[in-house]
Scaffold this motif. Structure first.
Motif, short mmCIF file in Angstrom:
data_model
loop_
_atom_site.label_atom_id
_atom_site.label_comp_id
_atom_site.label_asym_id
_atom_site.label_seq_id
_atom_site.Cartn_x
_atom_site.Cartn_y
_atom_site.Cartn_z
N GLU A 33 5.25 5.12 7.26
CA GLU A 33 5.11 4.23 8.41
C GLU A 33 3.79 4.40 9.16
O GLU A 33 3.10 3.40 9.43
N PRO A 34 3.36 5.62 9.49
CA PRO A 34 2.08 5.74 10.23
C PRO A 34 0.90 5.16 9.46
O PRO A 34 0.04 4.48 10.05
N GLU A 35 0.84 5.43 8.15
CA GLU A 35 -0.27 4.93 7.35
C GLU A 35 -0.29 3.41 7.30
O GLU A 35 -1.35 2.78 7.44
N LEU A 36 0.87 2.80 7.11
CA LEU A 36 0.90 1.34 7.02
C LEU A 36 0.67 0.68 8.37
O LEU A 36 0.08 -0.40 8.45
N PRO A 56 0.82 -1.22 0.00
CA PRO A 56 0.00 0.00 0.00
C PRO A 56 0.85 1.27 0.00
O PRO A 56 1.85 1.38 0.72
N HIS A 57 0.44 2.21 -0.85
CA HIS A 57 1.04 3.54 -0.93
C HIS A 57 2.49 3.53 -1.43
O HIS A 57 3.13 4.58 -1.49
N LEU A 58 3.00 2.36 -1.78
CA LEU A 58 4.38 2.28 -2.28
C LEU A 58 4.44 1.66 -3.67
O LEU A 58 5.09 2.20 -4.56
N THR A 59 3.75 0.54 -3.88
CA THR A 59 3.80 -0.12 -5.19
C THR A 59 2.42 -0.43 -5.76
O THR A 59 2.32 -1.12 -6.77
N LEU A 62 10.89 0.78 6.56
CA LEU A 62 10.09 1.97 6.24
C LEU A 62 10.60 3.19 7.00
O LEU A 62 10.71 4.28 6.44
N ARG A 63 10.92 2.99 8.26
CA ARG A 63 11.38 4.10 9.09
C ARG A 63 12.65 4.72 8.51
O ARG A 63 12.85 5.93 8.56
#
Length: 298
Positions: free
Chosen positions: A241-244, A190-193, A233-234
């Motif tokens: 990070e917060p979203e995932l 999610p939100h990355l790929t 992610l961090r």
């Protein structure tokens, strides 16, 4: 620096029991993997080796071909499908040195044993002639795992894997054989790929390469994988990070978000005419005399 440890295995194939998998036997030439995928689900598998360095300590099963021949020559062997590489990549960097796969493939040819082979490496092309020969005897499935065509993202996610374009080139080469070929779009993150543009780039490249199917599944985050992925992610994508963490509060992906991802995938499957059911090709290519019962799972 990777440490390689040569070991002797007791058996060639592990028996797996899962209604979600289209095979019963899994073969891994190595334990551990130098691809370094940040989302790797198999990190847990090093525990029984008393090692926590899945990416830095690779165990090499030097006697695997001998054990496999013992397994295949049994009178009771019914030529079931063997999955090559369920918890590691048999064509990772170590294979260039140890060359276990040519011996494995020669045995599969001798005993006419079907197989599924997935990888993130183009080293598989070294064994093109052997795989081509096997595909003319029985069912062979060649898959390349591709998470994104964006190399700036791919290189961070899978630092030791081959560039995605080279993985597609592998499929293009094997599309000319009798093997079925496809893309494992796993995991979608999610939100990355998983944007529409990112997913479409993979489907377009798969179609151009001659892939017959694309299997797409979202990321799951549990156990050691969860800890390692959020650490990644961090460091590399801190804004995500917060979203995932919110989306993966329960380990699996939020159901509403997952449904939206599934809709994007379904639209692309229809647009590019790529199946999501690779078992269809297995049924077409498996010789009639083979025991096919273990593949009837979908």
């Amino acid at each position: 620096m990777t440490v390689y440890r040569e070991i002797l295995c007791q058996s060639a194939c592990n028996e797996v029991h899962s209604r979600f998998l289209p095979y019963r036997w899994d073969l891994n030439c190595y334990r551990g993997c130098t691809h370094g995928c940040r989302y790797c689900f198999a990190m847990y598998s090093h525990a029984y080796l008393a090692s926590d360095a899945f990416f830095g300590e690779v165990f090499v099963k030097t006697n695997l071909p001998d054990r496999l021949e013992r397994f295949l020559r049994r009178p009771s062997w019914s030529r079931e499908v063997i999955n090559l590489g369920g918890v590691t990549d048999n064509y990772q960097h170590a294979e260039a040195k140890y060359r276990l796969m040519p011996e494995i493939l020669k045995l599969l040819i001798r005993y006419r044993t079907p197989c599924i082979l997935s990888s993130k490496s183009d080293l598989i092309l070294r064994d093109f002639e052997l795989i081509d020969q096997l595909s003319r005897l029985t069912y062979v499935n060649i898959a390349q795992t591709v998470t994104t065509m964006d190399e700036s993202v791919r290189a961070r996610l899978e630092p030791g894997g081959a560039p995605s374009a080279r993985r597609m080139a592998v499929l293009r080469a094997f599309a000319g054989t009798n093997a079925s070929v496809g893309v494992h779009l796993m995991p979608m993150i999610p939100h990355l790929t998983d944007s529409a543009a990112s997913l479409e780039a993979v489907y377009a490249a798969a179609k151009e390469a001659g892939a017959q199917y694309v299997l797409a599944n979202p990321l799951n985050l549990r156990g050691r994988t969860r800890t390692a992925f959020f650490r990644f992610l961090r460091a590399d994508f801190p804004g995500l990070e917060p979203e995932l963490r919110a989306l993966y509060a329960q380990g699996g992906l939020d159901k509403t978000y997952r449904a939206g991802m599934a809709r994007r995938v379904a639209a692309l499957q229809q647009q590019y005419g790529l199946s999501a059911n690779y078992m269809r090709f297995a049924r077409e290519k498996m010789p009639p005399a083979e025991d096919f019962q273990q593949l009837s799972l979908f």
